[in-house]
Design a protein around this motif. Structure first.
Motif, PDB file in Angstrom:
ATOM      1  N   PRO A  15      16.758  -7.448  -7.593  1.00 52.01           N
ATOM      2  CA  PRO A  15      15.390  -7.347  -7.626  1.00 52.01           C
ATOM      3  C   PRO A  15      14.545  -7.376  -6.426  1.00 52.01           C
ATOM      4  CG  PRO A  15      16.703  -8.597  -9.359  1.00 52.01           C
ATOM      5  CD  PRO A  15      17.455  -8.301  -8.014  1.00 52.01           C
ATOM      6  N   ALA A  16      13.440  -6.671  -6.358  1.00 51.52           N
ATOM      7  CA  ALA A  16      12.676  -6.695  -5.258  1.00 51.52           C
ATOM      8  C   ALA A  16      13.029  -6.005  -3.951  1.00 51.52           C
ATOM      9  CB  ALA A  16      12.003  -8.278  -4.821  1.00 51.52           C
ATOM     10  N   THR A  17      13.921  -5.112  -4.088  1.00 49.12           N
ATOM     11  CA  THR A  17      14.638  -4.400  -3.019  1.00 49.12           C
ATOM     12  C   THR A  17      14.623  -2.859  -3.445  1.00 49.12           C
ATOM     13  OG1 THR A  17      16.821  -4.757  -3.590  1.00 49.12           O
ATOM     14  CG2 THR A  17      15.941  -6.565  -2.281  1.00 49.12           C
ATOM     15  N   GLY A  18      14.847  -2.210  -2.187  1.00 50.94           N
ATOM     16  CA  GLY A  18      15.400  -0.748  -2.374  1.00 50.94           C
ATOM     17  C   GLY A  18      16.654  -0.438  -1.720  1.00 50.94           C
ATOM     18  N   VAL A  19      17.485   0.601  -2.130  1.00 46.02           N
ATOM     19  CA  VAL A  19      18.512   1.071  -1.502  1.00 46.02           C
ATOM     20  C   VAL A  19      18.354   2.584  -1.263  1.00 46.02           C
ATOM     21  CG1 VAL A  19      19.973  -0.886  -2.481  1.00 46.02           C
ATOM     22  CG2 VAL A  19      19.681   1.640  -3.810  1.00 46.02           C
ATOM     23  N   CYS A  20      19.182   2.926  -0.505  1.00 48.43           N
ATOM     24  CA  CYS A  20      19.195   4.622  -0.333  1.00 48.43           C
ATOM     25  C   CYS A  20      20.271   5.082  -0.553  1.00 48.43           C
ATOM     26  CB  CYS A  20      19.186   4.824   1.258  1.00 48.43           C
ATOM     27  SG  CYS A  20      18.840   6.443   1.712  1.00 48.43           S
ATOM     28  N   ALA A  21      20.251   6.452  -1.541  1.00 51.59           N
ATOM     29  CA  ALA A  21      21.404   7.107  -1.763  1.00 51.59           C
ATOM     30  C   ALA A  21      21.318   8.617  -1.327  1.00 51.59           C
ATOM     31  CB  ALA A  21      21.619   7.216  -3.475  1.00 51.59           C
ATOM     32  N   LEU A  22      22.364   9.078  -0.993  1.00 52.91           N
ATOM     33  CA  LEU A  22      22.496  10.584  -0.725  1.00 52.91           C
ATOM     34  C   LEU A  22      22.867  11.424  -1.747  1.00 52.91           C
ATOM     35  CD1 LEU A  22      22.174  12.454   1.596  1.00 52.91           C
ATOM     36  CD2 LEU A  22      24.601  12.316   2.144  1.00 52.91           C
ATOM     37  N   ARG A  32      13.952  -1.525  -7.142  1.00 48.95           N
ATOM     38  CA  ARG A  32      13.941  -2.146  -8.342  1.00 48.95           C
ATOM     39  C   ARG A  32      13.116  -3.343  -8.150  1.00 48.95           C
ATOM     40  NH1 ARG A  32      19.172  -5.465 -10.547  1.00 48.95           N
ATOM     41  NH2 ARG A  32      18.380  -6.308 -12.602  1.00 48.95           N
ATOM     42  N   PRO A  33      11.925  -3.479  -8.399  1.00 47.85           N
ATOM     43  CA  PRO A  33      11.017  -4.468  -8.246  1.00 47.85           C
ATOM     44  C   PRO A  33      11.059  -5.771  -9.030  1.00 47.85           C
ATOM     45  CG  PRO A  33       9.677  -2.294  -9.134  1.00 47.85           C
ATOM     46  CD  PRO A  33      11.250  -2.181  -9.104  1.00 47.85           C
ATOM     47  N   ALA A  60       4.844  -3.777  -2.978  1.00 48.90           N
ATOM     48  CA  ALA A  60       3.950  -4.525  -3.226  1.00 48.90           C
ATOM     49  C   ALA A  60       3.248  -4.313  -4.476  1.00 48.90           C
ATOM     50  CB  ALA A  60       3.077  -4.490  -1.974  1.00 48.90           C
ATOM     51  N   GLU A  61       2.219  -4.939  -4.752  1.00 44.18           N
ATOM     52  CA  GLU A  61       1.317  -4.647  -5.825  1.00 44.18           C
ATOM     53  C   GLU A  61      -0.116  -4.742  -5.434  1.00 44.18           C
ATOM     54  OE1 GLU A  61      -0.554  -6.358 -10.306  1.00 44.18           O
ATOM     55  OE2 GLU A  61       1.917  -6.642  -9.608  1.00 44.18           O
ATOM     56  N   HIS A  62      -0.860  -3.553  -5.529  1.00 44.99           N
ATOM     57  CA  HIS A  62      -2.309  -3.443  -5.292  1.00 44.99           C
ATOM     58  C   HIS A  62      -3.034  -2.708  -6.273  1.00 44.99           C
ATOM     59  CE1 HIS A  62      -5.551  -2.397  -2.423  1.00 44.99           C
ATOM     60  NE2 HIS A  62      -5.574  -1.203  -3.007  1.00 44.99           N
ATOM     61  N   LYS A  64      -3.063  -3.528  -9.302  1.00 42.83           N
ATOM     62  CA  LYS A  64      -2.155  -3.532 -10.593  1.00 42.83           C
ATOM     63  C   LYS A  64      -1.104  -2.377 -10.549  1.00 42.83           C
ATOM     64  CE  LYS A  64      -5.331  -6.259 -13.280  1.00 42.83           C
ATOM     65  NZ  LYS A  64      -5.948  -6.346 -14.749  1.00 42.83           N
ATOM     66  N   THR A  65      -0.885  -1.905  -9.596  1.00 40.55           N
ATOM     67  CA  THR A  65       0.055  -0.554  -9.350  1.00 40.55           C
ATOM     68  C   THR A  65       1.181  -1.185  -8.140  1.00 40.55           C
ATOM     69  OG1 THR A  65      -1.751   0.743  -9.666  1.00 40.55           O
ATOM     70  CG2 THR A  65      -0.036   1.972  -8.760  1.00 40.55           C
ATOM     71  N   LEU A  66       2.255  -0.577  -8.574  1.00 42.03           N
ATOM     72  CA  LEU A  66       3.362  -0.940  -7.499  1.00 42.03           C
ATOM     73  C   LEU A  66       3.427   0.284  -6.351  1.00 42.03           C
ATOM     74  CD1 LEU A  66       6.152  -2.063  -9.882  1.00 42.03           C
ATOM     75  CD2 LEU A  66       4.895  -3.493  -8.376  1.00 42.03           C
ATOM     76  N   TRP A  67       3.710  -0.466  -5.207  1.00 43.52           N
ATOM     77  CA  TRP A  67       3.749   0.445  -3.950  1.00 43.52           C
ATOM     78  C   TRP A  67       4.633   0.044  -2.957  1.00 43.52           C
ATOM     79  CZ3 TRP A  67      -0.055   3.907  -3.347  1.00 43.52           C
ATOM     80  CH2 TRP A  67      -1.452   3.979  -4.032  1.00 43.52           C
ATOM     81  N   VAL A  68       5.300   0.973  -2.177  1.00 42.70           N
ATOM     82  CA  VAL A  68       6.191   0.372  -1.006  1.00 42.70           C
ATOM     83  C   VAL A  68       5.341   0.859   0.132  1.00 42.70           C
ATOM     84  CG1 VAL A  68       7.327   2.737  -1.076  1.00 42.70           C
ATOM     85  CG2 VAL A  68       8.539   0.725  -0.174  1.00 42.70           C
ATOM     86  N   ALA A  69       5.627  -0.215   1.048  1.00 47.37           N
ATOM     87  CA  ALA A  69       4.943   0.023   2.342  1.00 47.37           C
ATOM     88  C   ALA A  69       6.039   0.295   3.247  1.00 47.37           C
ATOM     89  CB  ALA A  69       4.149  -1.407   2.854  1.00 47.37           C
TER      90      ALA A  69
END
Length: 108
Positions: A15-22, A32-33, A60-62, A64-69
């Motif tokens: 949770p609270a991370t991202g992964v990369c897939a090809l 997965r927030p 992050a949330e800005h 009330k919307t989820l974003w990735v910086a």
């Protein structure tokens, strides 16, 4: 024609991370927030830095919307559709993602 492709088990994405897939030669960032099965998938390529880094960005949330910086230049991309907050003309592709029998699947 697009089809669902299994990527990994849900438990492999913390949770609270991202992964990369090809997938089909494309780098796709899966986020997965929270601890639930809510997932998002975007292109992993930061269009400003032209680097494969979005999966390592900060969720992050800005307003009330989820974003990735982006970890490089800090532009924010909306997780639901890849729109860039700072410059919508530089948005990234988004992909359908789901959990099926505990496995994360991408349609690309």
């Amino acid at each position: 024609m697009s089809q669902w492709q299994s990527v990994c088990e849900l438990q492999q994405i913390l949770p609270a991370t991202g992964v990369c897939a090809l997938i089909n030669g494309q780098q796709i960032a899966i986020f997965r927030p929270y601890e639930d099965e809510q997932l998002y998938a975007l292109s992993n390529i930061d269009p400003f830095a032209e680097a494969s880094v979005l999966s390592r960005g900060l969720i992050a949330e800005h307003q009330k919307t989820l974003w990735v910086a982006s970890p490089l230049k800090k532009q924010r991309f909306r997780l639901s559709d890849g729109v860039c907050l700072e410059d919508p003309a530089r948005s990234v592709a988004s992909y359908p993602v789901r959990v099926s029998n505990g496995h994360v699947e991408i349609c690309a």
